[in-house]
Design an enzyme around this catalytic site. Structure first.
Site, PDB file in Angstrom:
ATOM      1  CB  THR A  55     -14.913 -11.952   3.161  1.00 10.21           C
ATOM      2  OG1 THR A  55     -13.387 -12.693   3.406  1.00 10.21           O
ATOM      3  CG2 THR A  55     -15.321 -11.648   4.624  1.00 10.21           C
ATOM      4  CB  THR A 108      -7.474 -13.122   6.639  1.00 15.53           C
ATOM      5  OG1 THR A 108      -6.984 -14.101   5.833  1.00 15.53           O
ATOM      6  CG2 THR A 108      -6.608 -11.529   6.363  1.00 15.53           C
ATOM      7  CE  LYS A 148     -12.576 -14.716   6.198  1.00 18.73           C
ATOM      8  NZ  LYS A 148     -11.768 -13.705   5.795  1.00 18.73           N
TER       9      LYS A 148
END
Length: 332
Positions: free
Chosen positions: A231, A274, A263
């Protein structure tokens, strides 16, 4: 095409393990549907809808590689090329489905597929608010020791999306299963992006045939998949190593490979905030031992970094072991 359908009946059948002893009935997807009241539109994958891609084009190479190789400690292994496709028995695909709100020229969905059912382990966020794909994966892993594939998307996290978000998760798994010719309960899901936003389902479902049609066991496909799940990451994270087990007995002379992609950017805190990750391995590993290994490895790696103390709704690391390196099953 039917307007409405439920999960294929085959996905709800009891599983049988490697010792030919019946496992408990697969109730996970059933309970998800009952709890959410999800009505699942027909899977939309069509073989003739695939668009061929070039994994050397900009949308798959836009991010530079993180210097992960420089961080690998010395030991009885060597780094190799290939990421999640380095181990035997795995293929990867990526596609730009136009899921990102920014319109950035970057792939935004990925598919990692095992040629045969792979032993699976997973670790997930400890946040009390868990996204739909996390809930879905937890229930699937509660019923089975093996899966075939992981579908991951960037752009929308499908978190805090209620019944409709769970419906989207179930539909995604059913659509990928139809494209691959397997059961819906053979598919796991990962999502990352804006919390509170449902996935752009028309775009993602339209991309499934292209993902299935562009599966390759190449480093370019693996690196494209690693790019697709990012992202706000400034670099893509992917690595593979090969270990010569040496010795005698069951381990004699065999080489085992482990590959991974991940990621995570911005919020990084103990318990993987995350973080999305997929790890592949071609060792023949006992299912219980593999799950313990995936958990232990995550504790000793992903759960060791802190930036700002935030946690996330979507943290998920999935480990797949194909057994394609041969030999007898190894214990942890």
């Amino acid at each position: 095409m039917q307007a409405v359908r439920s999960i294929p009946a085959a996905a709800l059948a009891p599983r049988v393990n490697n010792n030919n002893t019946a496992r408990r009935p697969s109730t996970g997807i059933v309970s998800l549907r009952r709890r959410t009241g999800a009505v699942v539109p027909a899977a939309s994958a069509e073989k003739d809808g695939s668009q061929k891609v070039d994994y050397k084009s900009d949308e798959f190479t836009v991010l530079p590689d993180a210097p992960v190789k420089d961080l690998v400690p010395s030991g009885p292994w060597k780094t190799i090329e290939g990421g999640v496709c380095a181990p035997k028995g795995f293929k990867a695909a990526a596609f730009k489905a136009k899921l990102r709100a920014s319109g950035k020229n970057q792939a935004d969905c990925a598919l990692i597929v095992a040629d045969k059912p792979a032993v699976v382990g997973g670790v997930f966020t400890k946040n009390r608010v868990a996204a739909a794909p996390v809930q879905y994966c937890r229930e699937v892993l509660g019923d089975t020791e093996t899966v075939r594939a992981v579908l991951a998307n960037a752009g929308q996290a499908n978190a805090a999306t209620g019944k409709l978000g769970m419906e989207d998760a179930v539909r995604s798994a059913a659509t990928v299963a139809e494209a691959l010719g397997c059961e819906a309960s053979d598919i796991l899901l990962q999502s990352t992006g804006v919390i509170g936003k449902r996935i752009k389902m028309d775009e993602l479902m339209a991309a499934v045939p292209s993902l299935a049609g562009n599966l390759k066991a190449t480093k370019e496909a693996a690196y494209g998949a690693a790019t697709a799940i990012c992202t706000t990451d400034l670099v893509r994270k992917t690595l593979a190593v090969e270990v010569d087990l040496g010795g005698g007995g069951l381990l004699g002379g065999r080489k085992v490979r482990i590959g991974g992609m991940g990621k995570g950017s911005g919020m990084i805190h103990p318990n993987m905030a995350t973080m999305l990750g997929v790890v592949t391995c071609d060792a023949n590993v006992d299912p219980e031992a593999w799950r313990a290994m995936v958990k232990r490895a995550s504790i000793n790696s992903f759960n060791q970094i802190s930036v700002d103390g935030d946690t996330s709704t979507n943290d998920c690391v999935i480990g797949l072991a194909s057994g394609a390196a041969g030999g007898g099953p190894n214990a942890a």
